[in-house]
Scaffold this motif. Structure first.
Motif, PDB file in Angstrom:
ATOM      1  N   GLY A 147     -81.143 -10.757   5.811  1.00  0.00           N
ATOM      2  CA  GLY A 147     -80.730 -12.036   5.238  1.00  0.00           C
ATOM      3  C   GLY A 147     -79.249 -12.255   5.492  1.00  0.00           C
ATOM      4  N   LEU A 148     -78.876 -13.492   5.689  1.00  0.00           N
ATOM      5  CA  LEU A 148     -77.468 -13.840   5.837  1.00  0.00           C
ATOM      6  C   LEU A 148     -77.205 -15.040   4.938  1.00  0.00           C
ATOM      7  CD1 LEU A 148     -74.708 -13.599   7.214  1.00  0.00           C
ATOM      8  CD2 LEU A 148     -75.599 -14.923   9.131  1.00  0.00           C
ATOM      9  N   ILE A 149     -76.463 -14.793   3.869  1.00  0.00           N
ATOM     10  CA  ILE A 149     -76.174 -15.883   2.938  1.00  0.00           C
ATOM     11  C   ILE A 149     -74.763 -16.395   3.185  1.00  0.00           C
ATOM     12  CG2 ILE A 149     -76.075 -16.563   0.514  1.00  0.00           C
ATOM     13  CD1 ILE A 149     -77.897 -14.344  -0.209  1.00  0.00           C
ATOM     14  N   VAL A 150     -74.641 -17.656   3.521  1.00  0.00           N
ATOM     15  CA  VAL A 150     -73.316 -18.253   3.679  1.00  0.00           C
ATOM     16  C   VAL A 150     -73.189 -19.367   2.655  1.00  0.00           C
ATOM     17  CG1 VAL A 150     -73.293 -17.743   6.148  1.00  0.00           C
ATOM     18  CG2 VAL A 150     -74.031 -19.992   5.357  1.00  0.00           C
ATOM     19  N   PRO A 167     -80.314  -2.950   0.803  1.00  0.00           N
ATOM     20  CA  PRO A 167     -78.939  -2.795   1.261  1.00  0.00           C
ATOM     21  C   PRO A 167     -78.204  -4.134   1.271  1.00  0.00           C
ATOM     22  CG  PRO A 167     -80.403  -1.549   2.666  1.00  0.00           C
ATOM     23  CD  PRO A 167     -81.270  -2.347   1.721  1.00  0.00           C
ATOM     24  N   LEU A 168     -76.993  -4.096   0.794  1.00  0.00           N
ATOM     25  CA  LEU A 168     -76.202  -5.313   0.659  1.00  0.00           C
ATOM     26  C   LEU A 168     -74.838  -5.093   1.276  1.00  0.00           C
ATOM     27  CD1 LEU A 168     -78.198  -6.834  -1.011  1.00  0.00           C
ATOM     28  CD2 LEU A 168     -76.908  -6.275  -3.061  1.00  0.00           C
ATOM     29  N   VAL A 169     -74.273  -6.133   1.843  1.00  0.00           N
ATOM     30  CA  VAL A 169     -72.885  -6.018   2.269  1.00  0.00           C
ATOM     31  C   VAL A 169     -72.126  -7.272   1.841  1.00  0.00           C
ATOM     32  CG1 VAL A 169     -73.459  -6.830   4.604  1.00  0.00           C
ATOM     33  CG2 VAL A 169     -71.293  -5.697   4.202  1.00  0.00           C
ATOM     34  N   PHE A 170     -70.984  -7.032   1.235  1.00  0.00           N
ATOM     35  CA  PHE A 170     -70.151  -8.121   0.736  1.00  0.00           C
ATOM     36  C   PHE A 170     -68.820  -8.160   1.471  1.00  0.00           C
ATOM     37  CE2 PHE A 170     -72.837  -7.023  -2.858  1.00  0.00           C
ATOM     38  CZ  PHE A 170     -73.189  -8.256  -3.355  1.00  0.00           C
ATOM     39  N   VAL A 171     -68.107  -9.234   1.249  1.00  0.00           N
ATOM     40  CA  VAL A 171     -66.727  -9.296   1.701  1.00  0.00           C
ATOM     41  C   VAL A 171     -65.850  -9.344   0.465  1.00  0.00           C
ATOM     42  CG1 VAL A 171     -65.020 -10.639   2.972  1.00  0.00           C
ATOM     43  CG2 VAL A 171     -67.381 -10.559   3.757  1.00  0.00           C
ATOM     44  N   ASP A 172     -64.925  -8.428   0.384  1.00  0.00           N
ATOM     45  CA  ASP A 172     -63.905  -8.467  -0.678  1.00  0.00           C
ATOM     46  C   ASP A 172     -64.397  -8.120  -2.066  1.00  0.00           C
ATOM     47  OD1 ASP A 172     -61.814  -9.131   0.900  1.00  0.00           O
ATOM     48  OD2 ASP A 172     -61.877 -11.265   0.486  1.00  0.00           O
ATOM     49  N   VAL A 195     -73.810 -10.930   2.417  1.00  0.00           N
ATOM     50  CA  VAL A 195     -73.398 -12.025   1.536  1.00  0.00           C
ATOM     51  C   VAL A 195     -72.006 -12.506   1.938  1.00  0.00           C
ATOM     52  CG1 VAL A 195     -73.104 -12.756  -0.854  1.00  0.00           C
ATOM     53  CG2 VAL A 195     -74.730 -10.947  -0.295  1.00  0.00           C
ATOM     54  N   MET A 196     -71.967 -13.624   2.619  1.00  0.00           N
ATOM     55  CA  MET A 196     -70.693 -14.129   3.152  1.00  0.00           C
ATOM     56  C   MET A 196     -70.236 -15.350   2.373  1.00  0.00           C
ATOM     57  SD  MET A 196     -69.952 -12.326   6.042  1.00  0.00           S
ATOM     58  CE  MET A 196     -70.574 -10.715   5.629  1.00  0.00           C
ATOM     59  N   THR A 197     -70.233 -15.212   1.070  1.00  0.00           N
ATOM     60  CA  THR A 197     -69.832 -16.365   0.265  1.00  0.00           C
ATOM     61  C   THR A 197     -68.450 -16.177  -0.339  1.00  0.00           C
ATOM     62  OG1 THR A 197     -71.055 -15.396  -1.556  1.00  0.00           O
ATOM     63  CG2 THR A 197     -72.160 -17.098  -0.293  1.00  0.00           C
ATOM     64  N   PHE A 198     -67.831 -15.087  -0.014  1.00  0.00           N
ATOM     65  CA  PHE A 198     -66.450 -14.858  -0.432  1.00  0.00           C
ATOM     66  C   PHE A 198     -66.225 -14.930  -1.929  1.00  0.00           C
ATOM     67  CE2 PHE A 198     -66.440 -15.738   3.935  1.00  0.00           C
ATOM     68  CZ  PHE A 198     -65.510 -14.852   4.429  1.00  0.00           C
ATOM     69  N   GLY A 199     -67.076 -14.218  -2.618  1.00  0.00           N
ATOM     70  CA  GLY A 199     -66.780 -14.035  -4.033  1.00  0.00           C
ATOM     71  C   GLY A 199     -67.536 -14.902  -5.008  1.00  0.00           C
ATOM     72  N   LEU A 234     -81.362 -17.029   7.536  1.00  0.00           N
ATOM     73  CA  LEU A 234     -80.101 -17.668   7.153  1.00  0.00           C
ATOM     74  C   LEU A 234     -80.308 -18.627   5.998  1.00  0.00           C
ATOM     75  CD1 LEU A 234     -77.107 -18.388   7.895  1.00  0.00           C
ATOM     76  CD2 LEU A 234     -78.072 -20.216   9.303  1.00  0.00           C
ATOM     77  N   THR A 235     -79.504 -18.508   4.974  1.00  0.00           N
ATOM     78  CA  THR A 235     -79.581 -19.480   3.883  1.00  0.00           C
ATOM     79  C   THR A 235     -78.176 -19.915   3.484  1.00  0.00           C
ATOM     80  OG1 THR A 235     -79.396 -17.924   2.033  1.00  0.00           O
ATOM     81  CG2 THR A 235     -81.582 -18.237   2.961  1.00  0.00           C
ATOM     82  N   SER A 236     -78.073 -21.166   3.092  1.00  0.00           N
ATOM     83  CA  SER A 236     -76.799 -21.682   2.585  1.00  0.00           C
ATOM     84  C   SER A 236     -76.927 -21.910   1.085  1.00  0.00           C
ATOM     85  CB  SER A 236     -76.451 -23.025   3.222  1.00  0.00           C
ATOM     86  OG  SER A 236     -76.451 -22.933   4.616  1.00  0.00           O
ATOM     87  N   THR A 237     -75.879 -21.592   0.372  1.00  0.00           N
ATOM     88  CA  THR A 237     -75.923 -21.851  -1.070  1.00  0.00           C
ATOM     89  C   THR A 237     -75.404 -23.246  -1.378  1.00  0.00           C
ATOM     90  OG1 THR A 237     -73.699 -21.045  -1.465  1.00  0.00           O
ATOM     91  CG2 THR A 237     -75.466 -19.428  -1.494  1.00  0.00           C
ATOM     92  N   VAL A 238     -74.632 -23.805  -0.442  1.00  0.00           N
ATOM     93  CA  VAL A 238     -74.043 -25.117  -0.658  1.00  0.00           C
ATOM     94  C   VAL A 238     -73.337 -25.165  -2.011  1.00  0.00           C
ATOM     95  CG1 VAL A 238     -74.421 -27.537  -0.124  1.00  0.00           C
ATOM     96  CG2 VAL A 238     -76.152 -25.900   0.461  1.00  0.00           C
ATOM     97  N   HIS A 239     -72.743 -24.045  -2.375  1.00  0.00           N
ATOM     98  CA  HIS A 239     -71.978 -23.956  -3.623  1.00  0.00           C
ATOM     99  C   HIS A 239     -72.813 -24.304  -4.845  1.00  0.00           C
ATOM    100  CE1 HIS A 239     -68.485 -23.627  -1.016  1.00  0.00           C
ATOM    101  NE2 HIS A 239     -68.941 -24.668  -0.364  1.00  0.00           N
ATOM    102  N   ASP A 240     -74.093 -24.084  -4.755  1.00  0.00           N
ATOM    103  CA  ASP A 240     -74.975 -24.450  -5.856  1.00  0.00           C
ATOM    104  C   ASP A 240     -75.699 -23.190  -6.338  1.00  0.00           C
ATOM    105  OD1 ASP A 240     -77.082 -25.176  -7.432  1.00  0.00           O
ATOM    106  OD2 ASP A 240     -77.885 -26.691  -6.075  1.00  0.00           O
ATOM    107  N   PRO A 241     -75.463 -22.805  -7.577  1.00  0.00           N
ATOM    108  CA  PRO A 241     -76.085 -21.574  -8.088  1.00  0.00           C
ATOM    109  C   PRO A 241     -77.606 -21.592  -7.976  1.00  0.00           C
ATOM    110  CG  PRO A 241     -74.440 -22.400  -9.623  1.00  0.00           C
ATOM    111  CD  PRO A 241     -74.577 -23.440  -8.558  1.00  0.00           C
ATOM    112  N   ARG A 242     -78.192 -22.757  -8.095  1.00  0.00           N
ATOM    113  CA  ARG A 242     -79.653 -22.813  -7.972  1.00  0.00           C
ATOM    114  C   ARG A 242     -80.090 -22.466  -6.555  1.00  0.00           C
ATOM    115  NH1 ARG A 242     -80.080 -27.734  -9.969  1.00  0.00           N
ATOM    116  NH2 ARG A 242     -81.513 -28.353  -8.327  1.00  0.00           N
ATOM    117  N   ARG A 243     -79.328 -22.950  -5.591  1.00  0.00           N
ATOM    118  CA  ARG A 243     -79.663 -22.615  -4.207  1.00  0.00           C
ATOM    119  C   ARG A 243     -79.468 -21.121  -3.961  1.00  0.00           C
ATOM    120  NH1 ARG A 243     -80.469 -26.971  -0.146  1.00  0.00           N
ATOM    121  NH2 ARG A 243     -80.001 -25.435   1.444  1.00  0.00           N
TER     122      ARG A 243
END
Lengths: 345, 345
Positions: free
Chosen positions: B62-65, B139-144, B120-124, B93-102
């Motif tokens: 999965g790639l979450i942006v 397995p998960l990978v985050f940035v920062d 998880v490439m949503t930067f926090g 690939l999924t986008s959250t569009v800054h929406d917690p529901r997404r």
DNA sequence: ATGAAAGCGCTAACAC
DNA sequence: GTGTTAGCGCTTTCAT
């Protein structure tokens, strides 16, 4: 944790669990409640692979784009994802990066994952490589490529509509020497755009000067080069229409280098209306071809085909309009006389 | 057309077909040849769903942006896809569009498809919602986001390295009133960038003036607003460092409106080095954080975790450097005296 | 080295 | 309305 575990804990059969989860209305509400309770407690999510295996439907649509880093595509991907999620579909996104080998890989990946359909958003590239997909009767949707085959849909873009508006807009601003920078002419969509330009010019009796029609490549750099070339012409154009926005942005950039002011000295119009078009300086007047709408049409085409049992022998055709959106990159042609308000000269 | 069909036609068992296709070296070459022949003739592609079901590995990451239409992400997606394909992985690939529901939907989709790992490439944002994934030991990978849990990796960005270069570059150009426009401060990465700025300023004894540190939101509009604000300050900045490139581009745009020339009147530095940074006018000097490298690190982290049987209890940490890339949006501070070449004034 | 057969998690036909 | 069971296409023991 699987369906059997749920069944055991809810003291029902796996069939009932399956029915409950799939919201089949015949299940006894009290049993359903027991099932849901366990499902929630255990945080159970059905295994889509197993589902796909038995149902023969993966609920995945492939989406082939030529290059996701091309600003034209992200909006398509976004819109496609949004509608896909609503219909419980997943999207398998692949980029060809203009490489036939990658295109081949894309097709293989799609087949291996047993996608239920594929949207091909490469604007006229390598349809040849889709043989495997066609042979497997996978529903396909193209842009601008009329194949007239069962299970193949086609989205026809009405280029003329928007391009006519663009040409007439320039004409109304008293431009007569109007240039056109094409896309790469091996793309059907690029040819269609140029043809629309010629038609629109003819319609209003404006001459298409061959030395003002230049082949570009849909990139910023191509736009820069093309303008540089146009500026060497005996009589320079006062307005230039571009086959896509990146080209127009390249034109703007080259103008900057050449100290030509837009729109005072040169009017520029793009095509596509990518988001960036609003952000350049000055904001770009352009012909909009809604990427979101395109994505929605493509999804709808695929879904329709999946749900239809006897496909139309000639496939289905969809249409997408284009429309001029006015911003600030066009103005009255330099040196032209604006008629006085009262109609006298 | 399935493995049995192949087995029948090649007059071997399904087991042998399976072994052949999976390139298990023990199969008799002559049998293998027969199998491959049939496979090629029938254009057989193994069904990944069935494979995943039995093997317990989906070969999907999965790639979450947060938003694919944000110019920062397409490069990441491209690079991630390229490396994924090489390793026979697919990307969801999924986008959250800054929406917690997404975000919640994203997680559900990932679990249902039984992804082998998630980047998880949503930067926090919204790490809270990943509980389900953690519980399932995916397995998960985050940035920062340092979580120090088994099976979670973290990519630590060395913000200070690049930001120090940026600050020192401005200082060398004799800027003293240096402004900083932050990102949205609920993002860890935005806070980290601001902190790096403060540290870098302190290091060389330059005062961080609180009225020159402004909160932006990582958008173009935010950059415009922020600059407008900065221009109301008693003593205006001569240089401005931005938490990301879109902000810097907004600053450039606002400068244009306010008839402030960049870099003559104001030096601007961005952060990220999105592709667009090269295309704006003037080309933007910025701190590069390689998106391709980030994607590769993330993929590698996930793959490593998948292949490791006993996970490190504290997860694994990766590091990504940042570096200033000089272009044309910075110049000597206005009004400053350039020392003569021979050292005399 | 190769084949027979069990089983991955689920759905759907059939029987009750 | 609910349960039993076969089987989706593949991999992988376990025999041979």
């Amino acid at each position: 944790m699987d369906i059997r575990e749920i069944a055991k804990r809810a003291r029902v059969s796996t069939a009932t669990v399956s029915r409950t989860i799939n919201r089949i209305p015949t299940v006894n509400p009290s049993l359903a409640k027991r099932v849901w309770k366990v499902v929630d407690e255990l945080n159970y999510y059905p295994n889509t692979q197993a589902r796909a295996l038995v149902s023969g439907r993966s609920r995945i649509f492939g989406l082939i784009v030529s290059d996701i880093t091309n600003p034209f595509f992200p909006e398509i991907v976004q819109a496609f994802e949004t509608i896909a999620v609503q219909h419980h579909y997943e999207i398998l996104l692949t980029s060809t990066v203009h490489d036939p080998r990658r295109m081949e890989t894309s097709v293989r990946r799609m087949i291996e994952r047993r996608v239920d359909g594929v949207a091909v958003m490469t604007f006229g590239m390598e349809e040849l490589l889709l043989e495997d997909l066609k042979a497997r009767q996978v529903p396909l949707v193209f842009v601008d490529v009329g194949l007239a085959l069962p299970r193949v849909s086609n989205i026809k873009i009405d280029y003329l509509h928007g391009i006519r508006q663009a040409v007439q807009h320039l004409a109304a601003l008293q431009h007569e020497r109007i240039a056109f920078i094409t896309g790469p002419l091996h793309l059907k969509s690029a040819v269609a755009r140029r043809n629309a330009f010629v038609t629109a010019m003819d319609e209003i009796g404006l001459a298409v000067r061959p030395d003002l029609v230049i082949e570009g490549d849909h990139t910023l750099e191509g736009g820069m080069t093309a303008l540089a070339q146009l500026l060497t012409r005996q009589s320079r154009p006062t307005g230039v229409l571009c086959s896509n926005d990146m080209t127009a942005i390249g034109v703007m950039r080259q103008s900057y280098e050449e100290k030509i002011s837009i729109p005072r000295d040169l009017s520029v119009i793009g095509f596509d209306d990518i988001r960036l078009a609003q952000f350049v300086l000055p904001p770009l007047t352009t012909v909009q071809m809604s990427q979101a709408e395109l994505a929605r049409l493509a999804f709808r085409a695929l879904l329709t085909e999946v749900e239809r049992d006897t496909p139309a022998p000639q496939g289905t055709e969809y249409e997408l309009e284009t429309n001029l959106v006015l911003r600030e990159s066009t103005a009255l042609a330099p040196g032209s006389v604006r008629p006085a308000r009262n109609g006298k000269r």
